[in-house]
Design an enzyme around this catalytic site. Structure first.
Site, PDB file in Angstrom:
ATOM      1  NE  ARG A  16      24.494  18.571  64.851  1.00 14.00           N
ATOM      2  CZ  ARG A  16      24.881  19.846  64.916  1.00 14.00           C
ATOM      3  NH1 ARG A  16      26.143  20.131  65.183  1.00 14.00           N
ATOM      4  NH2 ARG A  16      24.025  20.830  64.708  1.00 14.00           N
TER       5      ARG A  16
ATOM      6  CG  ASP B 148      25.025  34.287  58.857  1.00 17.17           C
ATOM      7  OD1 ASP B 148      24.956  33.083  59.073  1.00 17.17           O
ATOM      8  OD2 ASP B 148      25.471  35.102  59.693  1.00 17.17           O
TER       9      ASP B 148
ATOM     10  CB  ILE C 270      28.181  32.197  58.909  1.00 18.43           C
ATOM     11  CG1 ILE C 270      28.639  33.277  57.942  1.00 18.43           C
ATOM     12  CG2 ILE C 270      29.013  32.260  60.200  1.00 18.43           C
ATOM     13  CD1 ILE C 270      30.132  33.404  57.761  1.00 18.43           C
TER      14      ILE C 270
ATOM     15  CB  THR D 182      26.190  32.742  63.522  1.00 17.47           C
ATOM     16  OG1 THR D 182      25.806  32.258  62.241  1.00 17.47           O
ATOM     17  CG2 THR D 182      26.191  34.257  63.498  1.00 17.47           C
TER      18      THR D 182
END
Length: 333
Positions: A267, A61, A137, A140
């Site tokens: 979502r 990251d 990222i 993750t």
């Protein structure tokens, strides 16, 4: 550089050039993260921290955000709204050295101080004006599982997303598979009014992509149930007579809708959505002919700061969008 220099650089950069810049920077970041993912799997890289919300953050990251910021600076030095900063690195010399070593592979001669300063430039608060948005990222946990993750970058100007790219190193350029050898994935990219495309990281071949308005009724959702309500999604899918979901981490989900592999991305969450989790993928879907909105059909707003001001959203091929909004309303408790 000064803000006036940034304004002049931005004014001189046409959208096709900006699009190529975003794509090429993300391609380089994909190479870095693919290398780092192999190191993580082999336990050569051991630093995995937890943020305040207990989500993991790795060396990748930090290294990815620093690399992208440093690559953009000479070409288009706009403020950066990033997910990470250098606070953790300033408290841990070993971690800082580890991050620096990976960035230096791609930028020989860069100093630790330059890497730290690049990370700290990610503290822009957004709003109006022109700025970069970056999630180095996204996904993750998927990255740590050697599954799906994405490097997500876009440029926003007064609330309009002008250009974006999603680097998906583990997503095969050709569906329907959902796993690929690291570095054999793809990069989705788009610019306002110029359409969307997919670059195959292995072959270098690039093609325009469009949503499939005749696509089978397939939907995608987050792998992690903490990121969205799998239960609510299931009720909506049953209402729409959709097939079982394809689950994956990250904004790769926007990409599979954009290229016609799925007709819908749901979502629905109880968390306010961060701009870096949504903005880059939104432009890719819209430029591929799809539609993105909140759960009441309103366009998303990207001038509110570090969030988009909503908890629930969907991205679709357009054809199924209205039906999905009706299903969401019908399935409310």
């Amino acid at each position: 550089k000064t803000s006036s220099t940034a304004a002049l650089t931005m004014a001189a950069m046409e959208l096709p050039e900006l699009r190529l810049l975003v794509r090429d920077v993300v391609v380089k970041a994909c190479a870095l993260t693919s290398d780092l993912q192999q190191s993580l799997i082999k336990d050569e890289v051991t630093s995995v921290l937890s943020k305040d919300d207990f989500s993991p953050v790795t060396v990748a990251d930090f290294a990815c955000q620093a690399l992208i910021t440093l690559l953009l600076e000479p070409r288009c030095p706009l403020p950066m709204l990033g997910e990470e900063d250098a606070e953790a690195l300033r408290k841990d010399e070993r971690l800082a050295a580890e991050v620096h070593s990976h960035v230096e592979k791609f930028l020989p001669g860069v100093s630790v101080a330059e890497v730290m300063d690049a990370l700290d430039r990610g503290r822009h608060e957004g709003g109006l004006g022109s700025f970069w948005v970056l999630d180095p990222i996204d996904g993750t946990k998927g990255f740590l599982r050697k599954e799906q993750y994405a490097i997500c970058l876009c440029m926003v100007k007064d609330g309009t997303i002008m250009a974006s790219a999603l680097g998906c190193p583990n997503l095969p350029a050709e569906g329907p598979g959902v796993a690929s050898a690291a570095g054999h994935g793809c990069v989705f990219h788009a610019a306002k009014g110029l359409g969307a495309a997919q670059l195959d990281l292995r072959s270098g071949e690039e093609r325009s992509i469009r949503v499939d308005q005749e696509a089978a009724n397939t939907y995608v959702e987050s792998y992690e149930s903490a990121h969205s309500s799998h239960g609510a999604h299931s009720q909506i899918a049953e209402h729409l007579k959709l097939q079982p979901p394809l689950r994956m981490d990250s904004q790769c989900k926007f990409g599979v809708v954009a290229r016609g592999q799925a007709s819908l991305y749901l979502r629905l969450s109880d968390r306010e959505q961060k701009i870096w989790d949504i903005a880059p993928g939104t432009l890719v879907v819209e430029e591929a002919g799809g539609q993105v909105s909140d759960s009441e059909g309103r366009a998303l707003c990207f001038s509110l700061g570090r969030t988009v001001g909503v908890r629930e959203l969907l991205a679709s091929n357009g054809a199924i969008h209205g039906q999905t909004l009706e299903a969401i309303a019908a399935c409310r408790p």
